[in-house]
Design an enzyme around this catalytic site. Sequence first.
Site, PDB file in Angstrom:
ATOM      1  N   LYS A  64       0.817  -1.450  -0.044  1.00  8.79           N
ATOM      2  CA  LYS A  64       0.082  -0.037   0.174  1.00  8.79           C
ATOM      3  C   LYS A  64       0.766   1.808  -0.299  1.00  8.79           C
ATOM      4  O   LYS A  64       0.923   2.238  -0.628  1.00  8.79           O
ATOM      5  CB  LYS A  64      -1.026  -0.329   1.582  1.00  8.79           C
ATOM      6  N   ASP A 100     -10.510   3.346   1.762  1.00 17.24           N
ATOM      7  CA  ASP A 100     -10.359   2.192   3.171  1.00 17.24           C
ATOM      8  C   ASP A 100     -11.245   3.710   3.647  1.00 17.24           C
ATOM      9  O   ASP A 100     -12.550   3.412   4.455  1.00 17.24           O
ATOM     10  CB  ASP A 100      -9.445   1.986   3.491  1.00 17.24           C
TER      11      ASP A 100
END
Length: 262
Positions: A64, A100
């Site tokens: 990420k 997210d």
Amino acid sequence: MRFAVIGHPIAHSLSPELHTAWLEAAGLFGCYDLIDVTEQQLPQIITKLRIHQLDGINVTIPHKTAIIPYLDRLEPAAQKAGAVNTVYRQDGQLIGANTDGIGFVRALTERRPSFQKTLVLGAGGAARGIIAALPGDVTITNRTEERSKAVADEFGANVLPWQETFDLTSYDVIINTTSVGMAPHIEARPIELTETHALICDIIYRPTPTRLLREATEKGLDTLDGVPMFVLQAAEAFERFTGQAPDLALGEQVIRKQLEEF
Ligand code: ATR
């Protein structure tokens, strides 16, 4: 159109079935795969995106942050979180997004349109994404206090020492972002629920409900499990990939069915 989720080691992921169902429902011809990619192989994936062999990816652990230097631009939420979970192409550029936090806050505000004080349990990667997107007054508590202090300093939040029992009376929302309660340790819970009126959220969806959410329900509290957040973070990615908003109810149905079978 070809999409994928990349990670290493790539565990069973709920994303392929979800995106495939959405592509089919939207009448789009495409596929969504699961690709195991080491950090050394990241440049190859980037090349595939640039030469249109791939049209978009979701990024999971441990890439990420490592993927950021390869991208042309970051959306503000990804910039703020320092993490990317979605890469899409726009006008020939590769753009990094972090859906997210946006997904969680969308799920939360659908349930509670207005709230003031939030307590976040945990200060890891998942907590950062959520805290970066959370409105209102945020307090962070984490077993390792240096981590909660660092995240709080970065996002202008408050820190509470990790305790045996907390005074929860002043919070409107409590969010578990720790891994406590996740399978196989399903009898664990991050905190004891003392007196509170808060909406209790757990980003864990294996299992769902977690012990924390079961206890909240027994106390008559409102709860939010990890499924709407998962569906909405994926929906935000799907919109960037295809320009179309997916069917959220279908998404929730696909995920709950997969979780039953798991
Ligand atoms: P993620 O990216 O999924 O958030 P992570 O960065 O490893 O994963 O963070 C896991 C979180 O769960 C951390 O806040 C961790 O606390 P520490 O910073 O003290 O490690 C928390 N956590 C994990 N196991 C825990 C436990 N047994 N009790 C309390 N907190 C725990």
